[in-house]
Design a protein around this motif. Sequence first.
Motif, PDB file in Angstrom:
ATOM      1  N   CYS A 135       4.278  -3.007  -0.754  1.00  0.00           N
ATOM      2  CA  CYS A 135       3.616  -1.921  -0.039  1.00  0.00           C
ATOM      3  C   CYS A 135       2.783  -1.097  -1.016  1.00  0.00           C
ATOM      4  CB  CYS A 135       4.645  -1.037   0.672  1.00  0.00           C
ATOM      5  SG  CYS A 135       5.864  -0.276  -0.412  1.00  0.00           S
ATOM      6  N   CYS A 136       1.966  -0.199  -0.514  1.00  0.00           N
ATOM      7  CA  CYS A 136       1.031   0.555  -1.339  1.00  0.00           C
ATOM      8  C   CYS A 136       1.787   1.607  -2.156  1.00  0.00           C
ATOM      9  CB  CYS A 136      -0.025   1.227  -0.461  1.00  0.00           C
ATOM     10  SG  CYS A 136      -1.235   2.194  -1.384  1.00  0.00           S
ATOM     11  N   HIS A 137       1.602   1.573  -3.469  1.00  0.00           N
ATOM     12  CA  HIS A 137       2.275   2.524  -4.352  1.00  0.00           C
ATOM     13  C   HIS A 137       1.755   3.937  -4.149  1.00  0.00           C
ATOM     14  CE1 HIS A 137       2.971   4.718  -8.164  1.00  0.00           C
ATOM     15  NE2 HIS A 137       4.116   4.055  -8.168  1.00  0.00           N
ATOM     16  N   SER A 138       0.501   4.073  -3.778  1.00  0.00           N
ATOM     17  CA  SER A 138      -0.091   5.391  -3.599  1.00  0.00           C
ATOM     18  C   SER A 138       0.293   6.006  -2.256  1.00  0.00           C
ATOM     19  CB  SER A 138      -1.619   5.307  -3.720  1.00  0.00           C
ATOM     20  OG  SER A 138      -2.221   6.553  -3.481  1.00  0.00           O
ATOM     21  N   CYS A 139       0.315   5.198  -1.198  1.00  0.00           N
ATOM     22  CA  CYS A 139       0.603   5.712   0.145  1.00  0.00           C
ATOM     23  C   CYS A 139       2.100   5.867   0.399  1.00  0.00           C
ATOM     24  CB  CYS A 139      -0.004   4.797   1.204  1.00  0.00           C
ATOM     25  SG  CYS A 139      -1.800   4.667   1.137  1.00  0.00           S
ATOM     26  N   THR A 140       2.920   4.967  -0.164  1.00  0.00           N
ATOM     27  CA  THR A 140       4.371   4.998   0.072  1.00  0.00           C
ATOM     28  C   THR A 140       5.111   4.777  -1.243  1.00  0.00           C
ATOM     29  OG1 THR A 140       4.212   2.651   0.682  1.00  0.00           O
ATOM     30  CG2 THR A 140       4.244   4.246   2.478  1.00  0.00           C
ATOM     31  N   PRO A 163      -6.275   3.393   2.942  1.00  0.00           N
ATOM     32  CA  PRO A 163      -6.563   4.830   3.042  1.00  0.00           C
ATOM     33  C   PRO A 163      -6.742   5.499   1.688  1.00  0.00           C
ATOM     34  CG  PRO A 163      -4.778   4.206   4.514  1.00  0.00           C
ATOM     35  CD  PRO A 163      -5.079   3.008   3.683  1.00  0.00           C
ATOM     36  N   CYS A 164      -6.105   4.940   0.649  1.00  0.00           N
ATOM     37  CA  CYS A 164      -6.225   5.532  -0.681  1.00  0.00           C
ATOM     38  C   CYS A 164      -7.444   5.011  -1.419  1.00  0.00           C
ATOM     39  CB  CYS A 164      -4.957   5.251  -1.495  1.00  0.00           C
ATOM     40  SG  CYS A 164      -4.478   3.504  -1.545  1.00  0.00           S
ATOM     41  N   GLN A 165      -8.310   4.244  -0.749  1.00  0.00           N
ATOM     42  CA  GLN A 165      -9.523   3.707  -1.349  1.00  0.00           C
ATOM     43  C   GLN A 165     -10.737   4.113  -0.525  1.00  0.00           C
ATOM     44  OE1 GLN A 165      -8.606  -0.573  -1.586  1.00  0.00           O
ATOM     45  NE2 GLN A 165      -8.955  -0.414  -3.780  1.00  0.00           N
ATOM     46  N   THR A 166     -11.905   3.953  -1.141  1.00  0.00           N
ATOM     47  CA  THR A 166     -13.169   4.112  -0.431  1.00  0.00           C
ATOM     48  C   THR A 166     -13.954   2.811  -0.541  1.00  0.00           C
ATOM     49  OG1 THR A 166     -14.344   4.917  -2.381  1.00  0.00           O
ATOM     50  CG2 THR A 166     -13.225   6.566  -1.017  1.00  0.00           C
ATOM     51  N   ILE A 167     -14.960   2.681   0.303  1.00  0.00           N
ATOM     52  CA  ILE A 167     -15.818   1.507   0.224  1.00  0.00           C
ATOM     53  C   ILE A 167     -16.464   1.421  -1.158  1.00  0.00           C
ATOM     54  CG2 ILE A 167     -17.971   0.520   1.095  1.00  0.00           C
ATOM     55  CD1 ILE A 167     -15.785  -0.039   2.967  1.00  0.00           C
ATOM     56  N   TYR A 168     -16.830   2.566  -1.699  1.00  0.00           N
ATOM     57  CA  TYR A 168     -17.442   2.595  -3.022  1.00  0.00           C
ATOM     58  C   TYR A 168     -16.501   2.005  -4.064  1.00  0.00           C
ATOM     59  CZ  TYR A 168     -19.149   4.464  -7.454  1.00  0.00           C
ATOM     60  OH  TYR A 168     -19.573   4.593  -8.744  1.00  0.00           O
ATOM     61  N   GLN A 169     -15.198   2.340  -4.006  1.00  0.00           N
ATOM     62  CA  GLN A 169     -14.245   1.813  -4.973  1.00  0.00           C
ATOM     63  C   GLN A 169     -14.074   0.304  -4.829  1.00  0.00           C
ATOM     64  OE1 GLN A 169     -11.028   4.449  -3.829  1.00  0.00           O
ATOM     65  NE2 GLN A 169     -11.152   5.541  -5.783  1.00  0.00           N
ATOM     66  N   VAL A 170     -14.109  -0.181  -3.597  1.00  0.00           N
ATOM     67  CA  VAL A 170     -13.977  -1.623  -3.381  1.00  0.00           C
ATOM     68  C   VAL A 170     -15.126  -2.370  -4.042  1.00  0.00           C
ATOM     69  CG1 VAL A 170     -13.967  -3.434  -1.622  1.00  0.00           C
ATOM     70  CG2 VAL A 170     -12.669  -1.336  -1.244  1.00  0.00           C
ATOM     71  N   PHE A 171     -16.367  -1.879  -3.843  1.00  0.00           N
ATOM     72  CA  PHE A 171     -17.511  -2.538  -4.461  1.00  0.00           C
ATOM     73  C   PHE A 171     -17.504  -2.377  -5.980  1.00  0.00           C
ATOM     74  CE2 PHE A 171     -19.696  -1.984  -0.182  1.00  0.00           C
ATOM     75  CZ  PHE A 171     -19.597  -3.329   0.121  1.00  0.00           C
ATOM     76  N   SER A 194      -4.049   6.585  13.254  1.00  0.00           N
ATOM     77  CA  SER A 194      -5.008   5.508  13.481  1.00  0.00           C
ATOM     78  C   SER A 194      -5.302   4.737  12.208  1.00  0.00           C
ATOM     79  CB  SER A 194      -6.301   6.079  14.061  1.00  0.00           C
ATOM     80  OG  SER A 194      -6.897   6.978  13.152  1.00  0.00           O
ATOM     81  N   VAL A 195      -5.198   5.382  11.040  1.00  0.00           N
ATOM     82  CA  VAL A 195      -5.408   4.686   9.781  1.00  0.00           C
ATOM     83  C   VAL A 195      -4.318   3.651   9.565  1.00  0.00           C
ATOM     84  CG1 VAL A 195      -5.781   5.001   7.307  1.00  0.00           C
ATOM     85  CG2 VAL A 195      -6.447   6.790   8.900  1.00  0.00           C
ATOM     86  N   LEU A 196      -3.124   3.922  10.103  1.00  0.00           N
ATOM     87  CA  LEU A 196      -2.010   3.004   9.954  1.00  0.00           C
ATOM     88  C   LEU A 196      -2.316   1.651  10.572  1.00  0.00           C
ATOM     89  CD1 LEU A 196       1.023   2.432   9.314  1.00  0.00           C
ATOM     90  CD2 LEU A 196       1.532   3.386  11.570  1.00  0.00           C
ATOM     91  N   PHE A 197      -3.001   1.634  11.722  1.00  0.00           N
ATOM     92  CA  PHE A 197      -3.292   0.386  12.399  1.00  0.00           C
ATOM     93  C   PHE A 197      -4.108  -0.533  11.493  1.00  0.00           C
ATOM     94  CE2 PHE A 197      -3.639   3.465  16.176  1.00  0.00           C
ATOM     95  CZ  PHE A 197      -2.266   3.595  16.226  1.00  0.00           C
ATOM     96  N   VAL A 198      -5.131   0.039  10.857  1.00  0.00           N
ATOM     97  CA  VAL A 198      -6.021  -0.750  10.019  1.00  0.00           C
ATOM     98  C   VAL A 198      -5.328  -1.184   8.734  1.00  0.00           C
ATOM     99  CG1 VAL A 198      -8.252  -0.796   8.872  1.00  0.00           C
ATOM    100  CG2 VAL A 198      -7.975   0.500  10.977  1.00  0.00           C
ATOM    101  N   SER A 199      -4.640  -0.231   8.072  1.00  0.00           N
ATOM    102  CA  SER A 199      -4.021  -0.562   6.792  1.00  0.00           C
ATOM    103  C   SER A 199      -2.895  -1.574   6.953  1.00  0.00           C
ATOM    104  CB  SER A 199      -3.491   0.710   6.125  1.00  0.00           C
ATOM    105  OG  SER A 199      -2.537   1.350   6.946  1.00  0.00           O
ATOM    106  N   SER A 200      -2.138  -1.507   8.051  1.00  0.00           N
ATOM    107  CA  SER A 200      -1.058  -2.468   8.275  1.00  0.00           C
ATOM    108  C   SER A 200      -1.615  -3.860   8.510  1.00  0.00           C
ATOM    109  CB  SER A 200      -0.203  -2.041   9.470  1.00  0.00           C
ATOM    110  OG  SER A 200       0.386  -0.787   9.247  1.00  0.00           O
ATOM    111  N   LEU A 201      -2.679  -3.932   9.301  1.00  0.00           N
ATOM    112  CA  LEU A 201      -3.291  -5.227   9.569  1.00  0.00           C
ATOM    113  C   LEU A 201      -3.945  -5.793   8.317  1.00  0.00           C
ATOM    114  CD1 LEU A 201      -3.584  -7.117  11.939  1.00  0.00           C
ATOM    115  CD2 LEU A 201      -5.731  -6.025  12.526  1.00  0.00           C
ATOM    116  N   THR A 202      -4.565  -4.921   7.511  1.00  0.00           N
ATOM    117  CA  THR A 202      -5.165  -5.367   6.260  1.00  0.00           C
ATOM    118  C   THR A 202      -4.103  -5.864   5.293  1.00  0.00           C
ATOM    119  OG1 THR A 202      -6.922  -3.729   6.546  1.00  0.00           O
ATOM    120  CG2 THR A 202      -6.671  -4.685   4.361  1.00  0.00           C
ATOM    121  N   ALA A 203      -2.953  -5.173   5.244  1.00  0.00           N
ATOM    122  CA  ALA A 203      -1.860  -5.597   4.367  1.00  0.00           C
ATOM    123  C   ALA A 203      -1.328  -6.962   4.778  1.00  0.00           C
ATOM    124  CB  ALA A 203      -0.739  -4.558   4.386  1.00  0.00           C
ATOM    125  N   ALA A 204      -1.184  -7.185   6.082  1.00  0.00           N
ATOM    126  CA  ALA A 204      -0.717  -8.486   6.555  1.00  0.00           C
ATOM    127  C   ALA A 204      -1.707  -9.587   6.204  1.00  0.00           C
ATOM    128  CB  ALA A 204      -0.494  -8.440   8.071  1.00  0.00           C
TER     129      ALA A 204
END
Length: 766
Positions: A53-58, A574-582, A428-438
């Motif tokens: 799981c995410c060290h920053s979020c949990t 949630p602990c990232q931005t699009i800018y950080q990903v790129f 609502s952020v949980l829905f996306v982050s959980s699906l992304t984690a899976a």
Amino acid sequence: TLKRLFMVVQFLIDFCVWMCIKDRSTSPSVLRCVASTWKEGLLNRKRPFVGRCCHSCTPQSWEKLFNPSIPSLGLRNVIYINETHTRQRGWLARRLSYVLFVMERDVHKDMFARNVVDNVLNNILIKEIYQPGQEHKAVSKVKQKARAFLQEMVANVSPAFIRLTGWVLLRLFNGFFWSIQIHKGQLEMVKKAATEQNVPMVFLPVHKSHIDYLLITLILFCHNIKAPHIAAGNNLSLPILSTLIRKLGGFFIRRKMEETGDGKKDFLYRALLHAYTEELLRQQQFLEVYLEGTRSRSGKLSPARAGMLSIVVDALCTGSITDVLVVPVGISYDRIIEGNYNSEQLGKPKKKESLWGIACGVFRMLRKNYGCVRVDFNQPFSLKEYLDTQRNRHNPPPVSLEHSLMPTIISSIAESFCSYLSVVCHSSVLFVSSLTAANKSSAIMSTHIVACLLLYRHRQGVVLSKLVEDFFNMKEEILSRDFDLGFSGNSEDVVMRALHLLGNCVTVTSSANRNGEFTIAPSQTVPALFELNFYSNGLFHVFISDAIIGMWSWQVVSSLCSSPLCLFSPIPQPCQTIYQVFQDAVTRLVQYGVLYVAEEDQEELSPSPTEEPWPKKFPEPLSWRSDEEDEDSDFGEEQRDRYLKLSVSTEHQEFIVFLQRLLSPVLEAYSGAAIFIHSLGQPMTESDYTQRLFRYLLTRTERGVAAYGESATHYLVKNTVRTFKELGVLKERRENKVSTLELSSTFQPQANRNKLLQYILGFILL
């Protein structure tokens, strides 16, 4: 005597079932390949342990259920059972190992919910539905209607039926799967959470096949973990089948809450669904919820839908439960049992489920082999901790001027693509982050890599030795990005197995002039291209951020983020931005040598005599400054700008071209849609517009006009329409619940439509 007779009868049944489902279609060479794969071992020490799981979020969940010895537990084939998995030994135990194994599983009636219907009626109807002053007859009628809804909805779990189903599935899956792999360390974390944490658990799997329901229940049953209650669509509520699903823990919900005949919302049904879910959670039952809502028809992750998970979040926020443990689950198939979704990708309506169709599907499955399956259970994390962390981020501390001046278009485009990433609603952020984690934990299968290489690196064909070499290199690329593989063994054997599974999608010819090697090429028929694209999309999330950088013609950052490519960019945590990903993608390409850093007055690196120059000319290089550098610092000399440039290495050039081609079908669909809007003279319904656009793109493919035939898949057409609406090219109007599309005022002039087309074509590499 009766006990011995019973065991003999069980043995005869076991033997008969095995003879019925024994696969006779697998070639000896493929069996040797599988034996070689397992002989070499399934766990490589260099493989990453996915699913943390995410060290920053949990942060508390990160430490609580994990210990350093867990990754070393390795992989296990769930459907391989022998006497060592039972308490008995001997000749008879070896032959009845499946029966003994199932009988020894810990599953009993006290594990599951009791008096659910009465509790829901007593707790909710009195408080929410019954209004003082109503007539007794009206209240009685509402209660009767509510009870009927609940009888159609609720599960009726049967431990005996779970045991029987477990035995049947172990036998059936041995017939048409080579293996179902799980990581014992991941199951150890789930089992520890289920026994030590006195809270309910919610499993959130990706949805790729109808087998998903059965897989998770079987795996949890085999590891003595309580079977979850599964939220299933009412399209599966068929006679006989619905009874079986309920006994396995399934409960039926409407696919649309407005199914009342007149199109209005049924508030009674909504209240009952919320009450039923809360009652299950109060009794500490486990839930299994599919956030995508339906199976993915593209092989990519589908957008998340709030649905059932929002009810769980509401129950936590209202204090009905103290906490919930969330477990994202990744599932990967060598080949899905549905074969493919080509009929739907060719625009045909989805067939309704029926008992006859299910029976025919089971009989077809018994005569085929579908390779391996990998199921990854993520580390459970506390939902309460996650939501508390998001609330603390709602008012972030002041940031530096450099970060505050990042292009605002980055966030605006990301929010237009993922409208559910609302800052106001933390859940609502949980829905996306959980699906992304899976999705992040889903293993990459051999068919994914082979299909991707054939489509986007060797579309015109390749000899077997070169394909094996590129397959090996691709494995290393995937592992270096912290994704795991759902296979192991000798690369040549694995490639041959993948080609066998892909079947008619590839053509194999012998080349007498090349030392007798075989030449493999993707079949150029439309159904074959669609199916190969489905499996190659299993790699899409691995290389998407790198591919956007590779496709980018080194324009300014705002141009990158406003391009259509950004609408297919990876969804950040949630602990990232699009800018950080790129930024991470650029840093990774620099580390691998694909890009290199040069200063302003540094001389150009000339290619070596053995290397060919880079064939494509790029505009000015990207100016880049390290985060460690400070503009106010004084090093005693004038600071020089630094630039990112492309490597001239042939190997790196081939990799960049591969990344560019990976996105080419998406861009070709956009360019075709940009051409098609010239014919949009008057408003038309969205369904009619989508169907005409699909026929136009499919015609381009059938006539050979499109370089990438898979650009005409129906899911890409729908994504193109949605994207054009979000970018303001198309304007949507809704009248009498009918959506109508027309050109926006900005794109009414033909000159502006031509500019849109030229802009998209500027990103395409043929």
